[in-house]
Design an enzyme around this catalytic site. Structure first.
Site, mmCIF file in Angstrom:
data_model
loop_
_atom_site.group_PDB
_atom_site.id
_atom_site.type_symbol
_atom_site.label_atom_id
_atom_site.label_comp_id
_atom_site.label_asym_id
_atom_site.label_seq_id
_atom_site.Cartn_x
_atom_site.Cartn_y
_atom_site.Cartn_z
ATOM 1 N N ILE A 135 8.996 -3.880 3.027
ATOM 2 C CA ILE A 135 8.821 -2.539 3.108
ATOM 3 C C ILE A 135 8.714 -1.867 1.825
ATOM 4 O O ILE A 135 9.665 -1.777 0.947
ATOM 5 C CB ILE A 135 10.254 -2.032 3.807
ATOM 6 N N PRO A 136 7.628 -1.681 1.335
ATOM 7 C CA PRO A 136 7.144 -1.243 -0.071
ATOM 8 C C PRO A 136 7.795 0.012 -0.785
ATOM 9 O O PRO A 136 7.126 0.701 -1.024
ATOM 10 C CB PRO A 136 5.628 -1.224 0.141
ATOM 11 N N CYS A 137 9.245 0.003 -1.159
ATOM 12 C CA CYS A 137 9.732 1.089 -1.656
ATOM 13 C C CYS A 137 9.241 1.402 -2.975
ATOM 14 O O CYS A 137 9.400 2.269 -3.685
ATOM 15 C CB CYS A 137 11.221 1.014 -1.441
ATOM 16 N N HIS A 138 8.552 0.143 -3.800
ATOM 17 C CA HIS A 138 7.932 0.386 -4.924
ATOM 18 C C HIS A 138 7.164 1.608 -5.090
ATOM 19 O O HIS A 138 6.614 1.781 -6.052
ATOM 20 C CB HIS A 138 7.724 -0.861 -5.704
ATOM 21 N N ARG A 139 6.292 1.666 -3.816
ATOM 22 C CA ARG A 139 5.265 2.629 -3.786
ATOM 23 C C ARG A 139 5.620 4.146 -3.566
ATOM 24 O O ARG A 139 4.878 5.005 -3.534
ATOM 25 C CB ARG A 139 4.297 2.381 -2.533
#
Length: 173
Positions: A135-139
Site C-alpha cells: 500500500i504505497p504510502c510513500h507516494r
C-alpha cells in the site's frame, strides 16, 4: 475449515532488512498481513518475533527487485484489510491504484476515497498503514509538493529514497 496460520519472513534488501507477516490459508493461498520497510536486521527480527519464520520467496523477490530499482507492481497482492477501519480500507484500496512513479497529495487521495475534506484522516491512515510499499504510502505527498512525513523508523529519508527509486527526483529537495 482451518483458521489461517500467521507466519513471518525476514530478508535482506539493498537498503536493509525487511519483514513480512502473512497468513497461509487452508487452501495454500497467502495473504499479506503486515510489511516492514528496510531497517536493521535486529529491528526486523524484533518486528516479527511472535511468528514462526518461513520464506515467502515470491514476495521477497518482488521487494528485493523493487529496492534494486525494478518497476514492480504490487497492486495484485492479496492484502488482509479486514481489521482496518472502513475509511482506511477505502483509502488503501484507492492508493493501491496509484501507479509506480506517480504521486498523489493527501487532498487528492481524500477526494479519490469519496471524502474531499478528509485530508487529515488520510494522513492518519498513512501513519497506520499496515503494509507500506504494497500500500504505497510513500507516494502520498503534501499539496505544496513537499514529501511530508513517513512512519518508517528511517522517516522521510527512506520515503525520499523510495520516491527516487521510482524516478521522482524532483521531490527530493
Amino acid at each position: 475449515m482451518n483458521a489461517p496460520r500467521l507466519l513471518a519472513s525476514v530478508f535482506k534488501t539493498r537498503l536493509g532488512w525487511c519483514g513480512i507477516v502473512y497468513n497461509e490459508k487452508y487452501n495454500g493461498k497467502k495473504e499479506v498481513e503486515r510489511t516492514y520497510l528496510p531497517t536493521s536486521k535486529s529491528k526486523a527480527r524484533e518486528y516479527v518475533k511472535n511468528f514462526p519464520l518461513k520464506n515467502f520467496a515470491g514476495m521477497e523477490r518482488k521487494i528485493r527487485a523493487y529496492f534494486k530499482g525494478g518497476k514492480i507492481d504490487f497492486s495484485g497482492v492479496e492484502c488482509a484489510l479486514d481489521r482496518c477501519p472502513p475509511f482506511h480500507k477505502k483509502v488503501y484500496k484507492k492508493l493501491m491504484n496509484v501507479p509506480y512513479g506517480k504521486t498523489v497529495t493527501y487532498a487528492e487521495l481524500a477526494r479519490m476515497a469519496g471524502n474531499p475534506k478528509a485530508s487529515r484522516a488520510v494522513g492518519s491512515a498513512m501513519a497506520k498503514n499496515p503494509m507500506p510499499l504494497i500500500i504505497p504510502c510513500h507516494r502520498v505527498i503534501k499539496s505544496n509538493g513537499e514529501i511530508g512525513n513517513f512512519s518508517s523508523d528511517r522517516g522521510p529519508a527512506l520515503k525520499a529514497k523510495m520516491l527516487g527509486i521510482e524516478g521522482n527526483s524532483s521531490l527530493l529537495g
